[in-house]
Design an enzyme around this catalytic site. Structure first.
Site, PDB file in Angstrom:
ATOM      1  N   VAL A 165       0.858  -1.173   0.000  1.00 33.32           N
ATOM      2  CA  VAL A 165       0.000   0.000   0.000  1.00 33.32           C
ATOM      3  C   VAL A 165       0.902   1.233   0.000  1.00 33.32           C
ATOM      4  CG1 VAL A 165      -2.034   1.044   1.042  1.00 33.32           C
ATOM      5  CG2 VAL A 165      -1.530  -1.362   1.473  1.00 33.32           C
ATOM      6  N   SER A 166       0.485   2.276  -0.691  1.00 36.96           N
ATOM      7  CA  SER A 166       1.345   3.452  -0.825  1.00 36.96           C
ATOM      8  C   SER A 166       1.685   4.080   0.521  1.00 36.96           C
ATOM      9  CB  SER A 166       0.679   4.482  -1.743  1.00 36.96           C
ATOM     10  OG  SER A 166      -0.594   4.865  -1.231  1.00 36.96           O
ATOM     11  N   ASP A 167       0.683   4.290   1.369  1.00 39.71           N
ATOM     12  CA  ASP A 167       0.965   4.948   2.646  1.00 39.71           C
ATOM     13  C   ASP A 167       1.750   4.038   3.590  1.00 39.71           C
ATOM     14  OD1 ASP A 167      -1.194   3.293   2.943  1.00 39.71           O
ATOM     15  OD2 ASP A 167      -2.439   4.702   4.040  1.00 39.71           O
ATOM     16  N   CYS A 168       1.483   2.737   3.550  1.00 39.22           N
ATOM     17  CA  CYS A 168       2.249   1.801   4.376  1.00 39.22           C
ATOM     18  C   CYS A 168       3.703   1.769   3.923  1.00 39.22           C
ATOM     19  CB  CYS A 168       1.642   0.404   4.287  1.00 39.22           C
ATOM     20  SG  CYS A 168      -0.054   0.306   4.879  1.00 39.22           S
ATOM     21  N   GLU A 171       5.363   4.958   5.173  1.00 37.58           N
ATOM     22  CA  GLU A 171       5.670   4.915   6.602  1.00 37.58           C
ATOM     23  C   GLU A 171       6.803   3.943   6.892  1.00 37.58           C
ATOM     24  OE1 GLU A 171       4.541   7.135   8.357  1.00 37.58           O
ATOM     25  OE2 GLU A 171       2.761   7.789   7.264  1.00 37.58           O
TER      26      GLU A 171
END
Length: 720
Positions: free
Chosen positions: A636-639, A642
């Site tokens: 996932v892009s946000d994962c 982070e």
């Protein structure tokens, strides 16, 4: 013992047969007892009345000496009547196991790092520990309407024992007039980090509850029930805790919501009621809870007013007719990709649910019609089952469940598909097109299963995959039979054509790609597992996937739930690392950061999925991070962002404290994944680039795929 002759009848409390002579209106008449009790009391009272004693053999005489601490003749039989040794509770507790496989059927890319599974251990737990668990369960039950979320107290009790907190810092409580000094803040931060560090698992991540949705567990219970695996996969302890959870989250009005905080809906109420019945609860069990739930269902129109997903699950179980469902045509997968309504353009969560749903719908599968199913047909509807107007039920929906009213065009398209297209596809020659579509659907399911190590993108469509011989992480050579069917050489294994079963008639292709061929492929729970079982009930893949069910189950003081993912391991770990580093206390908590750093490194996805990604509608994966574990396989892009941020921050700290940093190549791969997910408008997509068009959200797409808007709403809730 008395019947055998090693105990005296005078040492027994009476079982008078004269009770059967009493008038029936008396509440103590044996006829008013529960049938199992009554049918045991019946012969026991007869034998007691006869004072029957068997032959006094030498063995009986010997037992009279062996079983008692004093001579048989000196026993006080009057005292013995009420004598009973009170035993302490049996040691039996749930234990969270981290990064363990435990089954030869499990596949992994990183030795199961991040896997978190609850197991019941009958030999674990002291009386005090069991009492503490029971206390937190009772407290939740008492306050379940005020505080509906659990606090992971079972896990915390376990970690408090395994990782005892040794802290010598004062517990500072400030009054309104006290100054907030730097020393006060640092002391509080140190206490917080020290406490939180005790909740870290040995593989570096922070386990935790990721439950909330109520619509996930019923699907699992129904699938395990219709496949006959319910009592095999879910032990009595599992089933007891699931019942506890479902009862704990019943609303005051008797219904259940879409999630634990939600108002009662027909979707939540009917499916949860069905789940409890399949788990052994009777129509009037639960101290009246079942009867209250049934009243709510009937007062709100009965199960014909359930949403489309509910209609689907009830049809699988056999308490709803497929004729009462709006179509989920698998033939959509045969359309050219350039058409905007191709399923490959759907959001991945929608696509991966529509995929097996279209297969099951195309097969019109119905599970065994058991006595429980027949009883549910009476319990869930306000009129006899045979009199239900299924055509009307197709578009019926309770007002509590109606988030988006059907536009007229949607009803027209569904009616056309239902009354014109479906009859053609269900009979020859149209059925040949359906078989081809079902075959294509299965290919895509198998690819998803193998790419995710049988975890799948989420619990609804979770699936599995296998071949007749051999296994590997990459496909080597494509084979084609004289019939046109395809088989694959997979690593060191080879495969025969399933149509002619003749390995000698398979010729080697010059194009070494993933074919998704018609070799013996299967998949597993929940929707994928059911599709696998429909294709072949004896499939090995069914066995391969059963252990993955436990990846989605989590237990807390409110009971056992099914999570919206197999955890939030990477997400929580990445944020925790950033928080600790921001305090400038990295050196003090080096061991905590080092374990977390190891987890982040071990959880990065190191390879793209095999084959032509565009054919399988997949985005690149190499270098990304998933929401949970590397085995899950859906970055996932946000994962990824982070995980990358945490890795970069850790790289600035001495390797002697937090371990070796991520190499430059893996950082490059992570950046590449993030940049590849930038849409044309400058925003970043989650799993894959936007492939569809905004106008489909108000017209065609919702009409053809009823799960689209529903899934958008649910998963936004689940994640955030």
């Amino acid at each position: 013992m008395v019947v055998l002759g090693v105990f005296e009848w005078s040492g027994n409390n009476p079982l008078p047969p004269q009770m059967w002579l009493l008038p029936y209106f008396l509440p103590v008449h044996p006829g008013r007892m529960w049938c199992h009790c009554r049918m045991v009391y019946l012969p026991m009272s007869y034998i007691y009345g006869k004072r029957f004693v068997g032959p006094i053999t030498p063995t009986v005489l010997s037992l009279r000496k062996e079983l008692y601490s004093c001579p048989y003749q000196q026993i006080d039989w009057n005292r013995a009547r009420n004598e009973c040794k009170v035993l302490p509770p049996d040691p039996a507790m749930w234990r969270l196991k981290i990064a363990q496989g435990g089954s030869p059927w499990l596949k992994t890319t990183n030795n199961h790092v991040g896997r978190q599974v609850w197991e019941f251990d009958p030999n674990m737990g002291t009386a005090e520990e069991i009492a503490a668990v029971q206390k937190v369960r009772e407290l939740f039950r008492e306050h379940r309407f005020e505080m509906k979320h659990s606090a992971d107290l079972l896990m915390r009790l376990q970690f408090a024992k395994d990782n005892p907190l040794e802290i010598n810092l004062p517990n500072i409580k400030l009054e309104d007039h006290d100054d907030v000094t730097e020393e006060v803040v640092l002391t509080s931060v140190r206490r917080a980090i020290s406490c939180y560090s005790t909740l870290q698992a040995h593989d570096g991540h922070w386990p935790g509850d990721f439950g909330g949705p109520m619509f996930l567990m019923p699907g699992l219970i129904i699938v395990l029930s219709v496949t006959g695996a319910l009592n095999t996969v879910l032990s009595p302890e599992h089933q007891r805790e699931i019942r506890r959870y479902l009862y704990n989250h019943q609303n005051k009005d008797g219904g259940w919501g879409l999630h634990i905080e939600g108002h009662s809906t027909m979707f939540g109420s009917a499916l949860t009621y069905v789940s409890l019945r399949l788990l052994g609860e009777g129509p009037d069990d639960g101290d009246g809870a079942m009867q209250t739930a049934r009243t709510w269902i009937l007062d709100h129109g009965g199960a014909t007013a359930i949403t489309s997903w509910g209609k689907f699950w009830l049809s699988v179980l056999g308490v709803f007719e497929w004729y009462g469902n709006n179509p989920l045509p698998p033939e959509m997968w045969l359309l050219p990709y350039f058409l905007p309504v191709h399923p490959g353009r759907m959001w991945c969560h929608c696509r991966m649910v529509y995929l097996p749903m279209s297969y099951i719908y195309g097969k019109r599968f119905v599970g065994p019609i058991t006595p429980t199913v027949l009883s549910l047909r009476k319990e869930l509807y306000a009129c006899p089952y045979q009199q239900i107007d299924w055509n009307r039920a197709r578009n019926e929906c309770a007002k509590e469940d109606l988030y988006y009213p059907h536009p007229l065009i949607q009803d027209i398209i569904w009616a056309s598909l239902h009354k014109v297209v479906e009859p053609v596809l269900m009979h020859s020659p149209g059925s040949m097109l359906r078989e081809k579509a079902l075959h294509i659907v299965m290919q895509h399911i198998h690819y998803e299963d193998e790419s995710t190590r049988y975890i799948c993108i989420g619990p609804v469509n979770k699936g599995a995959f296998y071949y007749e011989q051999g296994s590997s992480s990459r496909y080597r050579t494509l084979y084609r039979c004289h019939t046109g069917a395809v088989s694959v050489q997979y690593g060191m294994g080879s495969f025969r054509c399933i149509e002619c079963q003749d390995p000698s008639r398979i010729s080697t292709s010059t194009k070494p790609v993933w074919c998704g061929a018609r070799c013996t492929v299967r998949f597993g729970p929940v929707l994928n597992m059911l599709s696998c079982w429909i294709e072949d009930p004896n499939s090995e893949a069914f066995k391969l996937h059963l252990p993955r069910v436990y990846d989605y189950l989590w237990i807390a003081e409110d009971g056992m739930k099914m999570q919206g993912y197999n955890g939030s391991q990477l997400w929580d770990t990445a944020f925790t690392v950033q928080a600790i580093i921001s305090t400038d206390l990295s050196e003090e908590y080096g061991p905590t950061l080092k374990r977390a750093h190891d987890y982040i490194k071990d959880s990065q996805v190191l390879e793209d999925c095999p084959g032509d990604l565009s054919f399988w509608h997949r985005h690149i994966s190499k270098g990304g991070w998933t929401f949970c574990t590397a085995d899950h396989g859906w970055p996932v892009s946000d994962c990824t962002a982070e995980g990358l941020m945490a890795s970069v921050l850790l790289s600035k700290i001495s390797p002697e404290i937090v371990g070796e940093p991520l190499c430059a190549g893996r950082i490059y791969d992570a950046v590449n994944v993030i940049l590849s997910l930038m849409n044309r408008d400058g925003g970043f997509a989650a799993y894959e680039l936007t492939r569809s068009y905004a106008w489909l959200e108000v017209s065609t797409c919702k009409c053809i795929f009823p799960c689209l808007q529903f899934l958008h709403g649910i998963f936004i809730f689940t994640y955030f």
